[in-house]
Design a protein around this motif. Structure first.
Motif, PDB file in Angstrom:
ATOM      1  N   ASP A  36       0.856  -1.191   0.000  1.00 23.67           N
ATOM      2  CA  ASP A  36       0.000   0.000   0.000  1.00 23.67           C
ATOM      3  C   ASP A  36       0.890   1.238   0.000  1.00 23.67           C
ATOM      4  O   ASP A  36       1.665   1.451   0.941  1.00 23.67           O
ATOM      5  CB  ASP A  36      -0.902   0.009   1.231  1.00 23.67           C
ATOM      6  N   ASN A  37       0.779   2.016  -1.061  1.00 22.57           N
ATOM      7  CA  ASN A  37       1.626   3.202  -1.126  1.00 22.57           C
ATOM      8  C   ASN A  37       1.021   4.335  -0.300  1.00 22.57           C
ATOM      9  O   ASN A  37      -0.088   4.246   0.201  1.00 22.57           O
ATOM     10  CB  ASN A  37       1.859   3.636  -2.583  1.00 22.57           C
ATOM     11  N   GLN A  38       1.774   5.388  -0.156  1.00 26.20           N
ATOM     12  CA  GLN A  38       1.434   6.589   0.601  1.00 26.20           C
ATOM     13  C   GLN A  38       1.469   6.373   2.119  1.00 26.20           C
ATOM     14  O   GLN A  38       1.140   7.271   2.875  1.00 26.20           O
ATOM     15  CB  GLN A  38       0.076   7.160   0.178  1.00 26.20           C
ATOM     16  N   ASN A  39       1.871   5.182   2.566  1.00 25.75           N
ATOM     17  CA  ASN A  39       2.063   4.962   4.001  1.00 25.75           C
ATOM     18  C   ASN A  39       3.491   5.324   4.390  1.00 25.75           C
ATOM     19  O   ASN A  39       4.357   5.533   3.536  1.00 25.75           O
ATOM     20  CB  ASN A  39       1.780   3.505   4.373  1.00 25.75           C
ATOM     21  N   GLU A  40       3.745   5.382   5.685  1.00 24.52           N
ATOM     22  CA  GLU A  40       5.090   5.657   6.197  1.00 24.52           C
ATOM     23  C   GLU A  40       5.606   4.412   6.903  1.00 24.52           C
ATOM     24  O   GLU A  40       4.978   3.921   7.838  1.00 24.52           O
ATOM     25  CB  GLU A  40       5.070   6.837   7.154  1.00 24.52           C
ATOM     26  N   TYR A  41       6.727   3.898   6.416  1.00 27.71           N
ATOM     27  CA  TYR A  41       7.335   2.699   6.994  1.00 27.71           C
ATOM     28  C   TYR A  41       8.621   3.107   7.713  1.00 27.71           C
ATOM     29  O   TYR A  41       9.567   3.582   7.080  1.00 27.71           O
ATOM     30  CB  TYR A  41       7.620   1.666   5.906  1.00 27.71           C
ATOM     31  N   GLU A  42       8.638   2.929   9.008  1.00 23.39           N
ATOM     32  CA  GLU A  42       9.785   3.355   9.805  1.00 23.39           C
ATOM     33  C   GLU A  42      10.400   2.158  10.520  1.00 23.39           C
ATOM     34  O   GLU A  42       9.703   1.386  11.186  1.00 23.39           O
ATOM     35  CB  GLU A  42       9.342   4.410  10.817  1.00 23.39           C
ATOM     36  N   CYS A  43      11.715   1.996  10.337  1.00 22.01           N
ATOM     37  CA  CYS A  43      12.448   0.881  10.965  1.00 22.01           C
ATOM     38  C   CYS A  43      11.845  -0.471  10.576  1.00 22.01           C
ATOM     39  O   CYS A  43      11.715  -1.369  11.408  1.00 22.01           O
ATOM     40  CB  CYS A  43      12.466   1.037  12.481  1.00 22.01           C
ATOM     41  N   CYS A  44      11.484  -0.598   9.307  1.00 25.25           N
ATOM     42  CA  CYS A  44      10.903  -1.845   8.815  1.00 25.25           C
ATOM     43  C   CYS A  44      11.915  -2.613   7.960  1.00 25.25           C
ATOM     44  O   CYS A  44      12.856  -2.028   7.413  1.00 25.25           O
ATOM     45  CB  CYS A  44       9.649  -1.571   7.984  1.00 25.25           C
ATOM     46  N   THR A  45      11.710  -3.916   7.838  1.00 26.86           N
ATOM     47  CA  THR A  45      12.569  -4.768   7.026  1.00 26.86           C
ATOM     48  C   THR A  45      11.716  -5.488   5.985  1.00 26.86           C
ATOM     49  O   THR A  45      10.661  -6.043   6.317  1.00 26.86           O
ATOM     50  CB  THR A  45      13.303  -5.807   7.893  1.00 26.86           C
TER      51      THR A  45
END
Length: 206
Positions: A36-45
């Motif tokens: 899903d675009n437009q999300n924010e992924y922080e410290c993800c692998t």
């Protein structure tokens, strides 16, 4: 429509966008084929994911890691890539110059980056190690003190780029026109010198 009505519509649209954006942190994703675009992924692998040809526009990746993923020809319009590591990823033909120019810092290790575009980008916070950059376009990019070590640079274009202090050690098939490119204090090996003089058709003997 009066001015108050127009302002109200704009605020509603911005509120809708904020509500539709999710912050996802400290997660590991494996073998995904869509995101899903437009999300924010922080410290993800992300591991073994196939996003080739996918739409990752307006997505934010912060302090995240991609391992053994395929992102070839993925759309990165206004995508934020901040402190992101790409390891052993296939990333052919990506137009990185369409990503968010204010939020780009990345490390590429053992990646396939053939035919990628970095036109006019600020790449001082980028690092390329043991990767293939065949046909990559770095035209007019700001690459001061950037590290491009152990890479295949066949047909890569550096015209009008700022390569002051850049580290090219152990990279092969480098070709730079010193008359079109700033290369003061760049780190080069003796074996790379012919790539700086090819336009002069000189015969260099060791």
């Amino acid at each position: 429509m009066d001015e108050c009505g127009w302002v109200s519509e704009v605020l509603e649209e911005e509120t809708r966008k904020l509500k539709s954006t999710m912050l996802i942190a400290n997660e590991t994703f494996e073998k995904l084929t869509a995101l899903d675009n437009q999300n924010e992924y922080e410290c993800c692998t992300f591991k073994n994911c196939d996003f080739s040809g996918g739409n990752l526009s307006a997505t934010k990746f912060i302090e995240s890691e991609f391992i053994d993923c395929n992102l070839s020809n993925a759309k990165l319009n206004e995508t934020s890539i901040l402190d992101v590591q790409f390891k052993s990823c296939k990333m052919l033909g990506i137009q990185f110059d369409m990503s968010n120019p204010l939020l780009f810092s990345a490390i590429f290790e053992n990646c396939q980056l053939n035919d990628c575009t970095f036109y006019e980008m600020k790449l001082r916070q980028a690092e390329f190690t043991n990767s293939s950059l065949e046909g990559a376009d770095f035209t007019a990019a700001d690459m001061k003190e950037v590290k491009i070590t152990g890479c295949d640079l066949s047909n890569a274009n550096f015209d009008r780029a700022n390569l002051e202090g850049a580290d090219f050690l152990m990279s092969v098939r480098l070709q730079i026109d010193p008359e079109l490119t700033r290369i003061t204090k760049a780190k080069l090996s003796m074996s790379q010198l012919p790539g700086l003089l090819s336009k002069y058709n000189l015969k260099i003997k060791g």
